[in-house]
Design a protein around this motif. Structure first.
Motif, mmCIF file in Angstrom:
data_model
loop_
_atom_site.group_PDB
_atom_site.id
_atom_site.type_symbol
_atom_site.label_atom_id
_atom_site.label_comp_id
_atom_site.label_asym_id
_atom_site.label_seq_id
_atom_site.Cartn_x
_atom_site.Cartn_y
_atom_site.Cartn_z
ATOM 1 N N PHE A 214 0.861 -1.513 -0.043
ATOM 2 C CA PHE A 214 0.096 0.103 -0.006
ATOM 3 C C PHE A 214 0.888 1.346 -0.130
ATOM 4 N N TRP A 215 1.959 1.142 0.802
ATOM 5 C CA TRP A 215 2.921 2.447 0.869
ATOM 6 C C TRP A 215 3.449 2.726 -0.524
ATOM 7 N N LEU A 216 4.067 1.682 -1.126
ATOM 8 C CA LEU A 216 4.547 1.841 -2.401
ATOM 9 C C LEU A 216 3.614 2.233 -3.392
ATOM 10 N N ILE A 217 2.526 1.820 -3.535
ATOM 11 C CA ILE A 217 1.290 2.317 -4.415
ATOM 12 C C ILE A 217 1.072 3.724 -3.957
ATOM 13 N N LYS A 218 1.071 4.110 -2.887
ATOM 14 C CA LYS A 218 0.683 5.636 -2.404
ATOM 15 C C LYS A 218 1.837 6.322 -2.898
ATOM 16 N N ASP A 219 3.244 5.893 -2.405
ATOM 17 C CA ASP A 219 4.250 6.801 -3.227
ATOM 18 C C ASP A 219 4.414 6.877 -4.808
ATOM 19 N N ILE A 220 4.055 5.719 -5.357
ATOM 20 C CA ILE A 220 4.288 5.664 -6.875
ATOM 21 C C ILE A 220 3.065 6.629 -7.479
ATOM 22 N N SER A 221 1.904 6.738 -6.745
ATOM 23 C CA SER A 221 0.978 7.425 -7.276
ATOM 24 C C SER A 221 1.348 9.082 -7.077
ATOM 25 N N TRP A 222 2.232 9.418 -5.838
ATOM 26 C CA TRP A 222 2.632 10.691 -5.728
ATOM 27 C C TRP A 222 3.553 11.053 -6.771
ATOM 28 N N ALA A 223 4.489 10.136 -6.990
ATOM 29 C CA ALA A 223 5.446 10.431 -8.004
ATOM 30 C C ALA A 223 4.926 10.487 -9.087
ATOM 31 N N MET A 224 4.055 9.784 -9.635
ATOM 32 C CA MET A 224 3.380 9.924 -11.052
ATOM 33 C C MET A 224 2.170 11.101 -11.346
ATOM 34 N N LEU A 225 2.169 11.506 -10.151
ATOM 35 C CA LEU A 225 0.856 12.616 -9.928
ATOM 36 C C LEU A 225 -0.470 12.071 -10.100
ATOM 37 N N TRP A 226 -0.703 10.861 -9.660
ATOM 38 C CA TRP A 226 -1.892 10.340 -9.875
ATOM 39 C C TRP A 226 -2.592 10.515 -8.536
ATOM 40 N N GLN A 227 -3.451 11.547 -8.423
ATOM 41 C CA GLN A 227 -4.120 12.316 -7.297
ATOM 42 C C GLN A 227 -5.153 11.364 -6.647
ATOM 43 N N PRO A 228 -6.042 10.802 -7.419
ATOM 44 C CA PRO A 228 -7.061 10.167 -6.849
ATOM 45 C C PRO A 228 -6.675 8.947 -6.182
ATOM 46 N N LEU A 229 -5.613 8.244 -6.783
ATOM 47 C CA LEU A 229 -5.181 6.915 -6.254
ATOM 48 C C LEU A 229 -4.268 7.145 -5.134
ATOM 49 N N GLY A 230 -3.521 8.015 -5.321
ATOM 50 C CA GLY A 230 -2.554 8.612 -4.120
ATOM 51 C C GLY A 230 -3.336 8.810 -2.764
ATOM 52 N N MET A 231 -4.399 9.752 -3.016
ATOM 53 C CA MET A 231 -5.207 9.919 -1.882
ATOM 54 C C MET A 231 -6.018 8.747 -1.276
ATOM 55 N N THR B 209 0.989 13.914 4.596
ATOM 56 C CA THR B 209 0.631 15.493 4.599
ATOM 57 C C THR B 209 1.328 16.197 3.612
ATOM 58 N N TRP B 210 2.505 15.923 3.162
ATOM 59 C CA TRP B 210 3.363 16.377 2.079
ATOM 60 C C TRP B 210 2.667 16.041 0.844
ATOM 61 N N MET B 211 2.481 14.618 0.710
ATOM 62 C CA MET B 211 1.857 14.529 -0.623
ATOM 63 C C MET B 211 0.420 15.261 -0.579
ATOM 64 N N THR B 212 -0.472 15.520 0.015
ATOM 65 C CA THR B 212 -1.535 16.222 -0.065
ATOM 66 C C THR B 212 -1.348 17.652 -0.219
ATOM 67 N N PHE B 213 -0.454 18.384 0.405
ATOM 68 C CA PHE B 213 0.039 19.635 0.094
ATOM 69 C C PHE B 213 0.474 19.878 -1.334
ATOM 70 N N GLU B 214 1.211 18.891 -2.024
ATOM 71 C CA GLU B 214 1.692 19.070 -3.137
ATOM 72 C C GLU B 214 0.635 18.853 -4.309
ATOM 73 N N PHE B 215 -0.535 17.856 -3.714
ATOM 74 C CA PHE B 215 -1.570 17.715 -4.808
ATOM 75 C C PHE B 215 -2.565 18.720 -4.696
ATOM 76 N N PHE B 216 -2.946 19.264 -3.758
ATOM 77 C CA PHE B 216 -3.916 20.469 -3.508
ATOM 78 C C PHE B 216 -3.459 21.653 -3.815
ATOM 79 N N TRP B 217 -2.112 21.813 -3.200
ATOM 80 C CA TRP B 217 -1.787 23.370 -3.097
ATOM 81 C C TRP B 217 -0.434 23.476 -3.619
ATOM 82 N N PRO B 218 0.131 23.095 -4.839
ATOM 83 C CA PRO B 218 1.377 23.105 -5.211
ATOM 84 C C PRO B 218 2.069 24.495 -5.219
ATOM 85 N N GLU B 219 1.314 25.630 -5.456
ATOM 86 C CA GLU B 219 1.621 26.844 -5.481
ATOM 87 C C GLU B 219 2.288 27.143 -4.186
ATOM 88 N N HIS B 220 1.864 26.486 -3.006
ATOM 89 C CA HIS B 220 2.207 26.891 -1.740
ATOM 90 C C HIS B 220 3.320 25.808 -1.286
#
Length: 138
Positions: free
Chosen positions: A27-44, A83-94
């Motif tokens: 699960f952790w790897l799928i979450k991190d791959i989703s983050w790296a690939m910018l697959w927001q729905p799957l990552g969240m 938390t870091w992933m969420t910030f990058e997905f939803f507020w990349p400008e911050h």
């Protein structure tokens, strides 16, 4: 099962715990791959089972201090990571929001530091005291 090569105690993880730990890694790897690939729905979505299994593993190992404190640190790490992933997905400008992840990371370091600097030395002193008491017995 072969006997240990030394007379050191052997640490064994029950199979029912091992399955949870292995699934947690998936699960952790799928979450991190989703983050790296910018697959927001799957990552969240993967945040939920990753965190839930981290909590389950921590509860399962609560009676073994070394495991408990390491798993508490891992739980903090995953919270910071999510938390870091969420910030990058939803507020990349911050980008400065990521600095707030230092809070759960610091708690994780605190758990590890407490284990290695307080609990482990105290356990070592108790073990030496027991050996000295046994050696001093008539």
């Amino acid at each position: 099962m072969q006997p240990p090569l030394t007379d050191e105690p052997v640490y064994q993880v029950p199979a029912r715990f091992r399955f949870s730990e292995n699934l947690h890694i998936v699960f952790w790897l799928i979450k991190d791959i989703s983050w790296a690939m910018l697959w927001q729905p799957l990552g969240m979505v993967m945040v939920i089972p990753t965190l839930l299994l981290a909590v389950k593993i921590t509860i399962q190992t609560r009676y073994i201090k070394s495991e408990l404190y390491h798993n508490l640190a891992i739980l903090c790490w995953i919270c910071a990571n999510c938390t870091w992933m969420t910030f990058e997905f939803f507020w990349p400008e911050h980008d400065s929001l990521r600095y707030y992840t230092a809070i759960p990371f610091s708690f994780g370091i605190g758990f590890i530091a407490y284990y290695y600097l307080v609990l482990l030395p105290a356990a070592g002193k108790r073990a030496v005291a027991v050996v000295e008491k046994v050696d001093a017995a008539p």
